[in-house]
Design a protein around this motif. Structure first.
Motif: not given
Length: 693
Positions: A31-32, A78, A82, A88, A106
């Motif tokens: 995540n961010r 995104a 993400y 990921i 997300f």
């Protein structure tokens, strides 16, 4: 950047036993922003090596700098970073991570991602796949909990129905109704319809947003409960059959179904109802063999607080989880990690006690007086508040670019007090001390909301914000305008000194000179979004009055020349007005007799992507007709015609537009043009949120 505060004299967990060893050695945070920073803080405290991921837009973001390692996963959109499970998973395997914490939003409720983690030998810090499958679909979740005896809101939950069938099926439910995407959360795509006509328009809009945000346009319809209270219950469940709840959170202060302020405990519930609603939440979690931290959301009638109805279950950590942490002393991220590692919960239900009161305000990059549209730009100044009982979770820093690619929430300000009144007072003071310059924020609006008598008394409901008077850009305190004028005068004085330094240019550098003294500078300025709302201020430059009392003024100048000022808890951006242009504008207005004509140019109220065009170039349209829809930060906004005429389009579906970019023009009908010719076009018209529906 971030302060994580625990209430005074509160343990980190209600268990009297010593904390066990760390559950993992290496964890990737998928995540961010502020949630990534918040998770990394707990990882550091537990001695776990943290691995961040980032897009090109976040290469220098705080969560990247805070982590022990960081991996680039793609460009800014995104969907290419993400939201890409393969990227990921690859980053996790490349760095030797043992577990993946998805945060919220997300991929946090993506069953396919959880399955991919499991298949790759990674622990997913979240619930099991069955829970994600069932609770991630609002229709299926509603049917499932009904079978478990949990009360639900009457409605239509049939994924096979198209728009026409939903229109028919909604009639027996009774209007008004609430249209909700079956997938996703956060209020995105929700639409209120008070009759069949509004429902016919709401259904396609909800489907577009749901498809864009969640990749699934399935909808459900529920009866709209007037003056409801939104109350949710935090649950924790381990793999050994233990399920507990950590009390409730009041989340009734919402705008467009998006929570704005949350608190714990709720000022509405008594002890008996708290126990019953907590038990119902645990029953819902047990019904899907839930694992980890989750939230069960309910609607509670304001007039019958002992009645509650299941809405949905969020199978992840919630944005508002800090208020629960502060009143219980439990670090929910730590518990997520330990449960994911197979550990038992170290405490039972009767060991959990709620003490004091906590309240959280979400700080968004948005412009309240433009209909709360998202605001983008570079953060010129950031100062987090501090003090007793204050916690700030944030993922921003000076120099960070706030883009339209992600959610506009940039920080959370949370306060804790011995009672609700103290927590509210501390939150208001903390917000006043929060400085964000370079992008518009909702901080002033949050303080106005906290001062509302109904909020102070705890008389809340989900429609309270919508009933508040609209905000006006003109509601700026004189002290703030004066502070902006002083900064502009200072900059002008500095420019004159710099000019004088390069040669003998006395007549240019001595502007405002009079025998015996220098005349104070008269500054013409206006709010950035309303350049024709001109204010004239006589101001001494900063630094010319040594005896002047100190204040908390913070000012910055943006790349476009606009001056951003924070003073006494209020912030705004101003532009310097050219005297000649202002005089010409006033002269033209006088010639028109002061009449204001509608601006024929339709402009984008925010940067984003054109998702729909409702007219064909050359069509005859009427005032109020929708012309285009623009989506940004997971919100869709419609630009409507400001007058009758013929539309001339400037954009097409898929085009990227910037804030205030012309997207269409309305050419008035000939008769209208002739009758209005004495007024002429309104030269001072500035396109803004009045075009937003």
């Amino acid at each position: 950047m971030v302060t994580h505060m625990s209430p005074p004299d509160r343990p980190s967990t209600p268990s009297p036993h010593a904390a066990p060893p760390r559950p993992f050695d290496r964890v990737l945070v998928a995540n961010r922003g502020e949630i990534a920073v918040r998770v990394i803080r707990t990882l550091r405290r537990l001695g776990i090596r943290s691995i961040a991921v980032y897009s090109d837009a976040d290469a220098d973001a705080p969560h990247v700098r805070l982590a022990d390692e960081a991996v680039r996963i793609g460009p800014a959109p995104a969907t290419e970073s993400y939201l890409d499970p393969e990227r990921i998973i690859a980053a996790a395997l490349e760095t030797g991570a043992e577990a993946v914490h998805p945060g919220y939003g997300f991929l946090s409720e993506h069953a396919g991602f959880a399955r991919a983690c499991r298949d790759a030998g990674l622990a997913f810090v979240g619930p099991g796949i069955e829970a994600l499958d069932v609770m991630g679909d609002k229709i299926r979740a509603k049917q499932h909990v009904e079978a478990s005896g949990v009360p639900t809101v009457p409605g239509v939950a049939d994924p096979t129905l198209d728009d026409a069938a939903l229109l028919v099926a909604a009639d027996p439910v009774g209007f008004p109704v609430l249209v909700k995407p079956s997938a996703g959360g956060g209020g995105k795509g929700m639409q209120i319809a008070r009759d069949a006509g509004e429902l016919a328009a709401a259904l396609p809009a909800a489907r577009r947003i749901a498809l864009a945000a969640f990749g699934d346009d399935t909808l459900l319809i529920e009866r709209l409960i007037e003056r409801p209270r939104h109350i949710e219950v935090q649950v924790l469940a381990d793999a050994h059959g233990t399920v507990v709840h950590l009390g409730e959170r009041e989340c009734s202060l919402q705008r467009r179904h998006q929570k704005v302020i949350e608190e714990s405990p709720s000022p509405l519930l008594d002890a008996a109802t708290r126990s019953r609603i907590g038990q119902a939440a645990c029953d819902a979690a047990r019904s899907v063999d839930y694992l980890g931290a989750g939230t069960v959301e309910f609607l509670v009638s304001d007039v019958a607080p002992d009645e509650f109805f299941f809405i949905e279950m969020n199978t992840r950590l919630q944005v508002e989880h800090p208020v629960t942490e502060l009143v219980t002393g439990v670090d929910l991220v730590e518990q997520q990690l330990r449960i994911a590692a197979g550990e038992r919960l170290a405490f039972a239900q009767d060991e959990i006690q709620l003490r004091g009161h906590a309240i959280e305000a979400r700080v968004y990059a948005e412009t309240p007086h433009r209909g709360f549209l998202p605001s983008t730009g570079s953060v010129l100044a950031w100062r987090a508040p501090a003090g007793e009982g204050v916690r700030v979770d944030a993922g921003i820093d000076e120099g960070l670019e706030i883009t339209a690619h992600y959610d506009p929430m940039i920080a959370k300000v949370i306060t804790y007090g011995s009672d609700r009144a103290q927590a509210l007072d501390r939150l208001d003071r903390a917000l006043a001390d929060t400085v964000v310059l370079g992008v518009d924020t909702n901080i002033a609006f949050l303080r106005r909301l906290l001062a509302d008598p109904a909020v102070r008394s705890g008389d809340l409901d989900t429609g309270l914000i919508d009933r508040m008077p609209e905000l006006d850009h003109a509601d700026l305190s004189p002290s703030l305008v004066e502070a902006a004028a002083r900064r502009l005068a200072s900059d002008e004085a500095a420019d004159r000194l710099a000019s004088a330094a390069i040669g003998p240019r006395a007549w240019q550098s001595a502007m405002g000179w009079r025998p015996g003294s220098a005349r104070p500078t008269e500054v013409l300025l206006a709010p950035r979004d309303h350049p024709h709302d001109v204010r004239s201020v006589v101001a001494e430059p900063d630094g010319t009055q040594p005896a002047r009392r100190p204040d908390d003024t913070v000012s910055r100048v943006g790349d476009d020349g606009s001056v951003w000022v924070h003073r006494d808890g209020e912030s705004a951006a101003f532009v310097r007005i050219d005297r000649r242009a202002h005089a010409e504008h006033r002269r033209a207005a006088t010639e028109r007799g002061g009449a204001l004509a509608a601006d024929p140019e339709l402009r984008a109220p925010m940067p984003g992507t054109v998702t729909a065009v409702f007219a064909v170039d050359g069509d005859a349209v009427e005032e109020g007709d929708a012309i285009v829809a623009i989506e940004a930060m997971k919100m869709e906004h419609r630009v409507v015609a400001a007058l009758d005429g013929t539309v001339r389009l400037s954009v097409a579906v898929g085009d990227l537009v910037s804030r205030d970019q012309a997207v269409a023009r309305i050419e008035p009908h000939p008769l209208a043009s002739e009758s209005d010719s004495t007024d002429g076009p309104h030269e001072g018209a500035v396109a803004h949120a009045s075009h937003q529906e």
